[in-house]
Design a protein around this motif. Structure first.
Motif, short mmCIF file in Angstrom:
data_model
loop_
_atom_site.label_atom_id
_atom_site.label_comp_id
_atom_site.label_asym_id
_atom_site.label_seq_id
_atom_site.Cartn_x
_atom_site.Cartn_y
_atom_site.Cartn_z
N HIS A 96 0.84 -1.20 0.00
CA HIS A 96 0.00 0.00 0.00
C HIS A 96 0.88 1.26 0.00
O HIS A 96 0.65 2.20 -0.77
N ILE A 97 1.89 1.27 0.85
CA ILE A 97 2.81 2.41 0.94
C ILE A 97 3.56 2.58 -0.38
O ILE A 97 3.69 3.69 -0.90
N ASP A 98 4.05 1.47 -0.92
CA ASP A 98 4.79 1.53 -2.18
C ASP A 98 3.92 2.08 -3.31
O ASP A 98 4.38 2.91 -4.10
N PHE A 99 2.67 1.66 -3.35
CA PHE A 99 1.76 2.15 -4.39
C PHE A 99 1.45 3.63 -4.19
O PHE A 99 1.36 4.39 -5.16
N ALA A 100 1.31 4.05 -2.93
CA ALA A 100 1.06 5.47 -2.65
C ALA A 100 2.24 6.33 -3.11
O ALA A 100 2.04 7.40 -3.71
N VAL A 101 3.46 5.86 -2.85
CA VAL A 101 4.65 6.59 -3.29
C VAL A 101 4.70 6.65 -4.81
O VAL A 101 5.01 7.69 -5.40
N THR A 102 4.36 5.54 -5.46
CA THR A 102 4.34 5.51 -6.93
C THR A 102 3.35 6.53 -7.47
O THR A 102 3.65 7.26 -8.42
N ARG A 103 2.15 6.58 -6.87
CA ARG A 103 1.14 7.55 -7.31
C ARG A 103 1.65 8.98 -7.14
O ARG A 103 1.46 9.83 -8.00
N ILE A 104 2.30 9.25 -6.01
CA ILE A 104 2.84 10.59 -5.77
C ILE A 104 3.91 10.92 -6.81
O ILE A 104 3.90 12.01 -7.39
N ASN A 105 4.81 9.99 -7.05
CA ASN A 105 5.88 10.22 -8.03
C ASN A 105 5.35 10.41 -9.44
O ASN A 105 5.94 11.11 -10.25
N ASP A 106 4.21 9.76 -9.73
CA ASP A 106 3.59 9.88 -11.05
C ASP A 106 2.58 11.03 -11.12
O ASP A 106 1.86 11.17 -12.11
#
Length: 132
Positions: A96-106
């Motif tokens: 969940h955290i990894d996906f949240a960071v990915t969304r922020i970076n994208d």
């Protein structure tokens, strides 16, 4: 516990009495060469690998930062909830955290209003803890 392979600085594959395990912890895989002893005081989480498990593949995907943040959150939350995270819960949180960071970076913005009310009302204790 013998070092086999680093996935990143915070995740490594080790062998312990003939059993492969994934160990997580800040700096756990840094600078080690195959066959060297792992500093067990750095281990924050340990997963026993099996042929049927996909933990190895899942952990490979996480950055060291994701693992470190997940460890920090688990350390904070477990005493507050008076509960111990299972391996599944730990990996789900890291994902969940990894996906949240990915969304922020994208630059993908998800409006918190979409689920804020639901989480706040269905899980009031967890919601209060999440503010920390």
């Amino acid at each position: 516990m013998k070092f086999l392979k680093a996935f990143n600085n915070s995740a490594a594959l080790v062998e312990d009495d003939g059993t492969e395990k994934i160990v997580l912890g800040k700096g756990i895989g840094f600078g080690l060469k195959k066959g060297q002893d792992v500093d067990q005081s750095k281990i924050e989480r340990c997963f026993v690998t099996t042929e049927q498990s996909n933990e190895v593949e899942q952990v490979k995907e996480f950055t060291a930062q994701t693992i470190d943040v997940t460890n920090q959150i688990v350390k904070l939350v477990e005493p507050l909830l008076q509960a111990k995270f299972s391996d599944y819960q730990y990996l789900a949180l890291a994902d969940h955290i990894d996906f949240a960071v990915t969304r922020i970076n994208d630059h993908i913005d998800i409006d918190p209003a979409n689920n804020n009310w639901e989480v706040k009302n269905l899980f009031p204790k967890e919601y209060a803890i999440s503010k920390k």
